[in-house]
Design an enzyme around this catalytic site. Structure first.
Site, mmCIF file in Angstrom:
data_model
loop_
_atom_site.group_PDB
_atom_site.id
_atom_site.type_symbol
_atom_site.label_atom_id
_atom_site.label_comp_id
_atom_site.label_asym_id
_atom_site.label_seq_id
_atom_site.Cartn_x
_atom_site.Cartn_y
_atom_site.Cartn_z
ATOM 1 C CG ASP A 185 15.987 -11.818 -15.949
ATOM 2 O OD1 ASP A 185 17.089 -12.115 -16.459
ATOM 3 O OD2 ASP A 185 15.198 -10.993 -16.444
ATOM 4 C CG ASN A 186 12.893 -15.836 -11.916
ATOM 5 O OD1 ASN A 186 12.790 -14.721 -11.422
ATOM 6 N ND2 ASN A 186 12.017 -16.316 -12.775
ATOM 7 C CG ASP A 221 24.818 -10.850 2.745
ATOM 8 O OD1 ASP A 221 24.096 -10.592 3.728
ATOM 9 O OD2 ASP A 221 24.847 -11.962 2.190
ATOM 10 C CG ASP A 270 27.032 -18.759 -1.908
ATOM 11 O OD1 ASP A 270 26.340 -19.373 -1.086
ATOM 12 O OD2 ASP A 270 27.211 -17.521 -1.856
ATOM 13 C CB SER A 328 8.802 -29.534 -5.476
ATOM 14 O OG SER A 328 9.357 -30.538 -4.683
#
Length: 345
Positions: A130-131, A300, A18, A32
């Site tokens: 917040d996204n 998870d 990650d 995009s």
């Protein structure tokens, strides 16, 4: 006091590094990306992974659904280290090196199959406000080979050491023969084999693989959208979560000594558990919406908490309690990260 021993929990899946960073709108537009989305990388995203590292301040974590759950279970248990073993495929590259280091820091005993045809799988988390826009490039994770790794004597010994097994449904797209090998071993030795539905597309497009493994599943996890997709594909003719749990619980099972447990989460709604002829519900912990940072790792984390209870032979209600606690902690953090120690007993 029940006790977990090293390598008593076994996970196999898609290891991803990650890479998370706060990015700007221009970066999203260039590739995009929608501000809040989860997609698999296409050709146009290939350069994104290098660029995010060059341009922004990034954080690295050992990721991928199964590895996340094993990591959380270890965090909940704390000592001894290396309770969880993890198998998956990575590349012989920089990101692979970072992934090994991160798994070690999380005290997970990761034994990766390393190959040099494909680079290590990555998941970029592009954060704006917040996204989070997630872009996953499975790459090496798709290259796991049973005969090159699982079948090796020293690796199979680690499989035999475990008493609880967990594999996320995503791995059904990679190596169903590896899953079957582990699932049959668990059934034969009367150990616990757990599987996650993982995503609606698994229930829909990998139905045959899923149903091949299902007779060996002792604990089945899923969320409400996955459960609904599963019910539709299996012609259960109901949208009621409790009914779906009951019907999934009653599907044919290889090991008759253990009754299947079905665990469906529903976000902030109660968790539904199907066991033998009854269905129980458990309320989740309340949380102030303002405290929620990121719900991505919640599933998870829930499984990780649950597994930490199973591997310590705790009763079902204690496993659910640990699962709810872990999920509650994770959604207050960015990504599947956690404080140094759990405040749970």
């Amino acid at each position: 006091m029940s006790y977990a021993s090293p390598n008593s929990l076994f996970g196999m899946g898609n290891p991803l590094l990650d890479i998370s960073a706060v990015v700007d709108k221009d970066f999203l537009d260039k590739y995009s990306l929608k501000p809040d989305d989860q997609i698999l990388a296409e050709d146009k995203h290939k350069a994104l992974f290098e660029e995010i590292v060059k341009k922004f301040k990034v954080e690295y974590h050992a990721g991928g659904a199964t590895q996340n759950s094993i990591k959380i279970a270890q965090w909940m248990i704390q000592k001894p280290h290396n309770v969880g073993t993890f198998f998956g495929c990575i590349g012989k590259d920089k990101f692979g090196g970072i992934l090994k280091k991160k798994a070690e820091e999380a005290h997970v005993d990761a034994h990766y199959y390393e190959q040099d045809e494909e680079p290590t799988g990555t998941c970029a988390a592009c954060i704006t406000g917040d996204n989070r826009s997630l872009v996953a490039n499975l790459a090496a994770a798709n290259c796991y080979k049973k005969e090159e790794h699982l079948d090796l004597k020293e690796n199979w010994k680690l499989v035999e050491k475990a008493k609880v097994y967990y594999i996320a449904g995503f791995f059904l797209t990679v190596s169903v023969e590896s899953i079957m090998e582990v699932a049959k071993h668990a059934s034969k030795k009367n150990k616990l084999f757990c599987l996650n539905l993982s995503a609606p597309f698994i229930c829909q497009f990998f139905k045959d693989n899923l149903m091949q493994v299902m007779p060996y599943v002792d604990v089945l996890f899923g969320n409400e959208t996955e459960a609904a997709a599963f019910a539709e594909e299996q012609n259960f003719e109901t949208k009621d979560m409790k009914e779906i749990a009951k019907k999934a619980q009653a599907l044919p099972k290889d090991n008759k000594k253990k009754e299947r447990i079905v665990v469906f989460t529903q976000g902030k709604e109660e968790t539904v558990i199907g066991l033998s002829d009854k269905v129980e519900t458990f309320s989740v912990l309340t949380i102030d919406p303002k405290e929620i940072v990121d719900t991505n790792g919640a599933g998870d984390a829930f499984v990780g908490g649950f597994l930490s209870g199973l591997v310590q032979d705790k009763p079902l209600d204690q496993c659910v309690k640990a699962a709810h606690y872990a999920a509650n902690v994770i959604i207050k953090q960015a990504g599947c990260t956690f404080p140094e120690k759990p405040d749970f007993n």
